[in-house]
Scaffold this motif. Structure first.
Motif, PDB file in Angstrom:
ATOM      1  N   SER A  70       0.915  -1.155  -0.123  1.00  0.00           N
ATOM      2  CA  SER A  70       0.028  -0.051   0.034  1.00  0.00           C
ATOM      3  C   SER A  70       1.061   1.127   0.051  1.00  0.00           C
ATOM      4  O   SER A  70       1.634   1.377   0.615  1.00  0.00           O
ATOM      5  N   ASN A  71       0.585   2.077  -0.847  1.00  0.00           N
ATOM      6  CA  ASN A  71       1.190   3.652  -0.881  1.00  0.00           C
ATOM      7  C   ASN A  71       2.733   3.222  -1.239  1.00  0.00           C
ATOM      8  O   ASN A  71       3.488   4.218  -1.233  1.00  0.00           O
ATOM      9  N   SER A  72       3.222   2.161  -1.931  1.00  0.00           N
ATOM     10  CA  SER A  72       4.459   1.945  -2.318  1.00  0.00           C
ATOM     11  C   SER A  72       4.663   2.526  -3.949  1.00  0.00           C
ATOM     12  O   SER A  72       3.822   2.699  -4.463  1.00  0.00           O
ATOM     13  N   THR A  73       6.081   2.898  -4.075  1.00  0.00           N
ATOM     14  CA  THR A  73       6.430   3.236  -5.349  1.00  0.00           C
ATOM     15  C   THR A  73       7.618   2.607  -5.882  1.00  0.00           C
ATOM     16  O   THR A  73       8.355   1.924  -5.183  1.00  0.00           O
ATOM     17  N   VAL A  74       7.634   2.721  -7.076  1.00  0.00           N
ATOM     18  CA  VAL A  74       8.784   2.022  -7.840  1.00  0.00           C
ATOM     19  C   VAL A  74       9.504   2.945  -8.840  1.00  0.00           C
ATOM     20  O   VAL A  74       8.983   3.955  -9.297  1.00  0.00           O
ATOM     21  N   LYS A  75      10.918   2.913  -8.647  1.00  0.00           N
ATOM     22  CA  LYS A  75      11.653   4.021  -9.258  1.00  0.00           C
ATOM     23  C   LYS A  75      12.905   3.236 -10.021  1.00  0.00           C
ATOM     24  O   LYS A  75      13.243   2.276  -9.551  1.00  0.00           O
TER      25      LYS A  75
ATOM     26  N   SER B 146      10.096   7.381 -12.499  1.00  0.00           N
ATOM     27  CA  SER B 146       9.339   7.628 -11.467  1.00  0.00           C
ATOM     28  C   SER B 146       7.846   7.482 -11.786  1.00  0.00           C
ATOM     29  O   SER B 146       7.464   7.953 -12.857  1.00  0.00           O
ATOM     30  N   GLU B 147       6.976   7.254 -10.787  1.00  0.00           N
ATOM     31  CA  GLU B 147       5.379   7.383 -11.263  1.00  0.00           C
ATOM     32  C   GLU B 147       4.951   8.958 -11.300  1.00  0.00           C
ATOM     33  O   GLU B 147       4.243   9.082 -11.808  1.00  0.00           O
TER      34      GLU B 147
ATOM     35  N   TYR C   7      15.894  -3.333  -3.829  1.00  0.00           N
ATOM     36  CA  TYR C   7      16.557  -2.971  -4.997  1.00  0.00           C
ATOM     37  C   TYR C   7      17.204  -3.741  -5.599  1.00  0.00           C
ATOM     38  O   TYR C   7      17.896  -4.705  -4.873  1.00  0.00           O
ATOM     39  N   ASN C   8      17.517  -3.661  -6.914  1.00  0.00           N
ATOM     40  CA  ASN C   8      18.292  -4.848  -7.593  1.00  0.00           C
ATOM     41  C   ASN C   8      19.185  -3.994  -8.731  1.00  0.00           C
ATOM     42  O   ASN C   8      18.648  -3.263  -9.360  1.00  0.00           O
ATOM     43  N   LYS C   9      20.195  -4.272  -9.165  1.00  0.00           N
ATOM     44  CA  LYS C   9      21.220  -3.840 -10.167  1.00  0.00           C
ATOM     45  C   LYS C   9      21.025  -4.609 -11.416  1.00  0.00           C
ATOM     46  O   LYS C   9      20.910  -5.724 -11.423  1.00  0.00           O
TER      47      LYS C   9
ATOM     48  N   LEU D  27      23.074  -4.803 -17.662  1.00  0.00           N
ATOM     49  CA  LEU D  27      23.929  -4.267 -18.910  1.00  0.00           C
ATOM     50  C   LEU D  27      24.249  -2.687 -18.322  1.00  0.00           C
ATOM     51  O   LEU D  27      25.000  -2.347 -19.324  1.00  0.00           O
ATOM     52  N   MET D  28      23.766  -2.346 -17.477  1.00  0.00           N
ATOM     53  CA  MET D  28      24.215  -0.683 -17.210  1.00  0.00           C
ATOM     54  C   MET D  28      24.154  -0.639 -15.652  1.00  0.00           C
ATOM     55  O   MET D  28      23.820  -1.477 -14.904  1.00  0.00           O
ATOM     56  N   ASP D  29      24.794   0.520 -15.059  1.00  0.00           N
ATOM     57  CA  ASP D  29      24.965   0.812 -13.808  1.00  0.00           C
ATOM     58  C   ASP D  29      23.552   1.351 -13.192  1.00  0.00           C
ATOM     59  O   ASP D  29      23.754   2.594 -12.736  1.00  0.00           O
ATOM     60  N   TRP D  30      22.330   0.680 -13.577  1.00  0.00           N
ATOM     61  CA  TRP D  30      21.071   1.346 -13.203  1.00  0.00           C
ATOM     62  C   TRP D  30      20.494   0.410 -11.895  1.00  0.00           C
ATOM     63  O   TRP D  30      20.891  -0.714 -12.018  1.00  0.00           O
ATOM     64  N   ARG D  31      19.664   0.926 -11.219  1.00  0.00           N
ATOM     65  CA  ARG D  31      19.084   0.202 -10.205  1.00  0.00           C
ATOM     66  C   ARG D  31      17.633   0.406 -10.309  1.00  0.00           C
ATOM     67  O   ARG D  31      17.047   1.350 -10.207  1.00  0.00           O
ATOM     68  N   LEU D  32      16.873  -0.789 -10.087  1.00  0.00           N
ATOM     69  CA  LEU D  32      15.569  -0.896  -9.762  1.00  0.00           C
ATOM     70  C   LEU D  32      15.374  -0.738  -8.321  1.00  0.00           C
ATOM     71  O   LEU D  32      15.661  -1.631  -7.590  1.00  0.00           O
ATOM     72  N   LEU D  33      14.285   0.253  -8.079  1.00  0.00           N
ATOM     73  CA  LEU D  33      14.226   0.501  -6.513  1.00  0.00           C
ATOM     74  C   LEU D  33      12.803   0.959  -6.076  1.00  0.00           C
ATOM     75  O   LEU D  33      12.043   1.284  -7.023  1.00  0.00           O
ATOM     76  N   GLY D  34      12.155   0.030  -5.058  1.00  0.00           N
ATOM     77  CA  GLY D  34      11.019   0.206  -4.626  1.00  0.00           C
ATOM     78  C   GLY D  34      11.069   0.843  -3.186  1.00  0.00           C
ATOM     79  O   GLY D  34      12.137   0.753  -2.387  1.00  0.00           O
ATOM     80  N   GLU D  35      10.066   1.503  -3.022  1.00  0.00           N
ATOM     81  CA  GLU D  35       9.826   2.328  -1.578  1.00  0.00           C
ATOM     82  C   GLU D  35       8.572   1.975  -1.077  1.00  0.00           C
ATOM     83  O   GLU D  35       7.494   2.549  -1.466  1.00  0.00           O
ATOM     84  N   ILE D  36       8.631   1.148   0.223  1.00  0.00           N
ATOM     85  CA  ILE D  36       7.386   0.676   0.827  1.00  0.00           C
ATOM     86  C   ILE D  36       7.385   1.382   2.204  1.00  0.00           C
ATOM     87  O   ILE D  36       8.215   1.265   2.964  1.00  0.00           O
TER      88      ILE D  36
END
Length: 719
Positions: free
Chosen positions: A254-259, A270-271, A310-312, A315-324
């Motif tokens: 609930s109220n979580s975001t993904v970036k 970002s959403e 989070y997870n890297k 192919l690139m130095d980007w991270r998939l991040l969730g905030e709960i």
């Protein structure tokens, strides 16, 4: 409060009982006791208050500790479970996006190595005619657009020329020229990567700044397969909506975001599109493993505590991040905390009830006993306790009553004894006055006898004092001699210990010499090893030169083969680069080897200079060892001579003792005569003082008897 009213009723009942038992004499005491009870009950030093606070605090603390501990444990369990589930979801989503990003990289490679595009690029390099250049550019653009626009997720593609020989190619979207992008940091980074892909963050309105939608990009250098020279920079702009399609619906709670953030924690997806290109408040560690999900607890931009899985990407130095939000996770556990406070309130009421019972059973009876004891302390021996309890407090009340009865009997008996003592003191005073007069006459005669004996003793003591002085001086000489013997023994022991230390030092110095000699030999062997390394490097250098020649031959053969040998030409060029890199590495290793050999030569020189110094040190240590042996022998002879001096002094001391004993006998006889006379005088004086003392004691006994009678008169008894 109710318990205060009960205290007042208890005080009233106690007052009535005391009046009925003791009569009017105790009414004043009971009133003062009742007035002081409530005041004493509220005293923090009271036993009742301490027991009440102890019981109240114990029950309340136990309930709060158990409840809050359960709340914290449940909250932690929820966070751990959600973290595991979110990490798995983030890991799966990152894997899906890795496949998407890999497709774009494959498309970029297809564009770079497409035969038609490469052939037309080679034609542009060789042809100078405007029509041929126009036709060739049109072919490249057509092929480029067919590959780019076949993918609907791509907003546009650009081939940005690196020199004026080549025209710019546009595959959709606004044109980008070298002058427009050459100053951008991302363009310089692409050139530095020399053909490796560079993923570019999201930009509003695209990289041209005039597009109608947000895009992120993939860029890499395009080289000519014929010359291997960079000719273009390929930029593929991918629609931002593609990320939205992939990540929309990804719910972590609930109220979580993904970036998606880059290595600098700048937001790429970002959403909330207002957050794009800003720095994310949740900081992620820089060094993390690929394809491994982690979780941290941090604060978001609103100051809320969030659980961030989070997870890297691969192919690139980007991270998939969730905030709960943590508050959303643990809101169900708040029921435990609320129930804890409710139970704490109930426990507080129960504790108050138990505390009142403790006050009624322990504190009130103790206060009553204390007040009765205070009255007894003031001299009222008629007070008695009315407590009928069967516990320790009741036993204490019975013991108090018995004690007061025995004290009353003791006071009555003491009054009688004091009167008898007063009468006896008067008779003793008369007898003592008569004895004192007779003792004065005897003392005067005895003093005249003692005066003559004292003169004789004085002369004898003078001779004894001279003999004692001689004996004292002899003892001083003996003590000094003993100290000299002890000092000589310590010096001899120190010399012997020094000899042992020098032997150990000689042995260790020899070991040091052996280690130095061994070090010189090992350094010489290391020097030979470096020569062998240089020979091996010469062989590797020759192999590199031969490889370079073979690469050159392969390039020539590939050029002769024409279009069929272009692929082989690329392989030959890579082999040539590998040979150049090997030659450079061999040169670096050769320089390092020369440095090592030069330092080894310097080390050999230093060890050669140090070795003679070690030999001189061994000679000096051996000479010092001989000196310690010589000192030890001389101290042994000195100790023997001191022993003979000690025997002579002891003989002289025995003679002095005999003389001193004789003088003491003479003085003793004189003192004995004087002492006998003085003893008689002393006995007479003592008899006189005793007589005077008896008089004083008689007077004092009379005075004490009167004071004792006055003191006992303040106690109230029933008699």
């Amino acid at each position: 409060m109710k318990w205060i009213d009960k205290v007042k009723k208890f005080n009233a009942r106690s007052k009535m009982k005391t009046q009925s038992k003791s009569g009017g004499s105790l009414s004043t005491i009971t009133k003062s006791v009742n007035r002081a009870k409530l005041k004493n009950l509220m005293n923090m030093k009271s036993v009742g208050v301490k027991l009440f606070l102890l019981i109240f605090s114990s029950i309340l603390i136990c309930v709060l500790v158990v409840g809050l501990f359960s709340y914290n444990i449940s909250k932690q369990i929820i966070e751990d479970k959600v973290a595991q589930s979110s990490e798995q979801t983030i890991s799966q989503t990152a894997g899906k996006l890795d496949v998407l990003f890999q497709n774009y990289e494959d498309l970029s490679l297809q564009l770079i190595f497409d035969n038609e595009i490469q052939n037309n690029i080679a034609a542009l390099r060789t042809s100078k005619e405007a029509f041929v250049v126009f036709e060739t550019t049109k072919k490249i653009e057509t092929k480029f657009q067919s590959l780019i626009l076949s993918n609907r997720s791509i907003a546009g593609g650009h081939l940005i020329p690196l020199s004026d020989e080549y025209p710019g190619i546009n595959g959709g979207g606004a044109n980008l020229s070298y002058d427009n992008v050459s100053e951008n940091a991302w363009f310089q980074d692409v050139l530095a990567l020399d053909g490796r892909p560079l993923w570019l963050p999201t930009r509003l309105n695209g990289y041209s700044g005039t597009g109608g939608e947000h895009t992120f990009g993939l860029a890499r250098v395009v080289k000519s397969t014929g010359t291997n020279d960079p000719v273009y920079v390929l930029l593929i702009e991918i629609r931002y909506s593609e990320l939205q399609n992939q990540l929309t619906g990804l719910a972590l709670g609930s109220n979580s975001t993904v970036k998606i953030v880059d290595s600098g924690n700048s937001i790429i997806y970002s959403e909330d599109e207002k957050e794009l290109s800003t720095i994310n408040a949740v900081a992620i560690p820089q060094e993390i493993a690929d394809n491994t999900a982690y979780s941290i607890r941090s604060q978001n931009g609103k100051g809320e505590q969030v659980l961030a899985p989070y997870n890297k990407f691969k192919l690139m130095d980007w991270r998939l991040l969730g905030e709960i939000p943590v508050n959303e996770l643990v809101k169900d556990a708040l029921y435990i905390r609320n129930m804890t406070w409710i139970m704490a309130g109930i426990a507080a009421l129960i504790a108050i009830g138990i505390g009142y019972l403790v006050l009624r059973m322990i504190a009130f009876p103790l206060m009553q006993l204390r007040n009765l004891m205070n009255q007894g302390e003031q001299g009222n021996l008629t007070v008695r306790s009315e407590l009928k309890q069967r516990d320790e407090i009741g036993q204490l009340a019975n013991s108090f009553n018995q004690m007061m009865e025995k004290i009353t009997a003791l006071v009555n008996q003491t009054n009688q004894s004091a009167q008898e003592v007063l009468n006896t003191a008067g008779e003793l005073s008369n007898a003592s006055n008569k004895t004192a007069v007779s003792a004065k006459e005897i003392a005067v005669a005895t003093e005249e006898i003692a005066t003559g004996a004292t003169s004789l003793a004085t002369e004898a003591e003078r001779g004894s004092d001279l003999t004692s002085n001689i004996g004292t001086q002899m003892k001083s000489v003996m003590e000094a001699n003993n100290q000299m013997v002890a000092a000589a023994g310590e010096v001899e022991s120190a010399s012997e210990q020094g000899t042992k230390y020098m032997s150990i030092l000689i042995e260790k110095t020899g070991m040091t010499e052996e280690m130095t000699r061994s070090m010189v030999e090992k350094v010489d062997k290391l020097k030979d090893s470096t020569r062998s390394i240089r020979k091996i490097l010469e062989v590797l250098n020759n192999l590199t030169k031969q490889t370079n020649i073979l690469s050159l031959n392969a390039t020539i053969e590939a050029a002769r083969a024409g279009a069929a040998g272009k692929g082989f030409m690329v392989v030959a060029d890579e082999i040539r680069k590998l040979a150049d890199q090997s030659r450079q590495s061999i040169d670096v290793v050769g320089q390092i080897t020369e440095t090592i050999q030069r330092e080894i030569d310097e080390t050999v020189g230093v060890l050669s200079e140090a070795y003679p110094l070690f030999q001189e040190q061994i000679g000096s240590v051996k000479e010092a060892n001989q000196l310690f042996y010589s000192v030890q022998n001389q101290m042994s002879q000195f100790v023997q001579r001191l022993d003979s001096v000690t025997e002579s002094i002891q003989t002289l001391d025995r003679s002095q003792s005999v003389l001193s004993e004789a003088m003491e006998n003479v003085s003793g006889v004189a003192e004995e005569a004087s002492a006998t006379s003085e003893e008689v005088a002393s006995l007479s004086n003592e008899q006189l003082s005793i007589s005077e003392g008896l008089v004083k004691l008689s007077n004092k006994l009379e005075s004490v008897s009167k004071e004792l009678k006055d003191s006992l008169s303040r106690f109230k008894t029933n008699e």
